[in-house]
Design a protein around this motif. Structure first.
Motif, PDB file in Angstrom:
ATOM      1  N   ASP A   4      39.222  -5.962   0.514  1.00  0.00           N
ATOM      2  CA  ASP A   4      39.599  -7.034   1.632  1.00  0.00           C
ATOM      3  C   ASP A   4      41.329  -6.815   1.171  1.00  0.00           C
ATOM      4  N   GLU A   5      41.729  -6.321   0.212  1.00  0.00           N
ATOM      5  CA  GLU A   5      43.144  -6.212   0.070  1.00  0.00           C
ATOM      6  C   GLU A   5      43.590  -4.944   0.869  1.00  0.00           C
ATOM      7  N   VAL A   7      41.999  -3.807   3.872  1.00  0.00           N
ATOM      8  CA  VAL A   7      41.993  -4.479   5.129  1.00  0.00           C
ATOM      9  C   VAL A   7      42.958  -5.362   5.468  1.00  0.00           C
ATOM     10  N   ARG A   8      43.457  -6.402   4.684  1.00  0.00           N
ATOM     11  CA  ARG A   8      44.451  -7.265   4.759  1.00  0.00           C
ATOM     12  C   ARG A   8      45.880  -6.601   5.179  1.00  0.00           C
ATOM     13  N   HIS A   9      46.092  -5.512   4.269  1.00  0.00           N
ATOM     14  CA  HIS A   9      47.385  -4.698   4.519  1.00  0.00           C
ATOM     15  C   HIS A   9      47.495  -4.061   5.740  1.00  0.00           C
ATOM     16  N   GLY A  11      45.546  -4.991   8.523  1.00  0.00           N
ATOM     17  CA  GLY A  11      45.239  -5.989   9.492  1.00  0.00           C
ATOM     18  C   GLY A  11      43.648  -6.286  10.017  1.00  0.00           C
ATOM     19  N   THR A  12      43.134  -4.992  10.169  1.00  0.00           N
ATOM     20  CA  THR A  12      41.719  -5.013  10.467  1.00  0.00           C
ATOM     21  C   THR A  12      41.029  -3.780   9.841  1.00  0.00           C
TER      22      THR A  12
END
Length: 64
Positions: A4-5, A7-9, A11-12
């Motif tokens: 999740d970290e 992906v967050r960095h 954006g998708t």
């Protein structure tokens, strides 16, 4: 490194996959953590913004 970290960095999940040159379906198959080799690759790609925590990849009995 948690998925999740990462992906967050980016954006998708699709953007994360593109950065690694892999199919988005590969990212969706990961569990909670980015596979170790990919995590180190992301650490390099992001100039250390995303960092690998080696302890996250240890087996529970090795953490004691």
């Amino acid at each position: 490194m948690r998925k999740d970290e990462a992906v967050r960095h980016f954006g998708t999940a699709a953007a994360l996959a593109e950065a690694l040159g892999i199919a988005p379906s590969s990212v969706s198959e990961w569990g909670e953590f980015v596979p170790r080799g990919r995590a180190y690759e992301l650490q390099v790609l992001t100039g250390g913004v995303l960092r690998v925590d080696p302890a996250a990849y240890e087996k529970p009995e090795e953490r004691a």
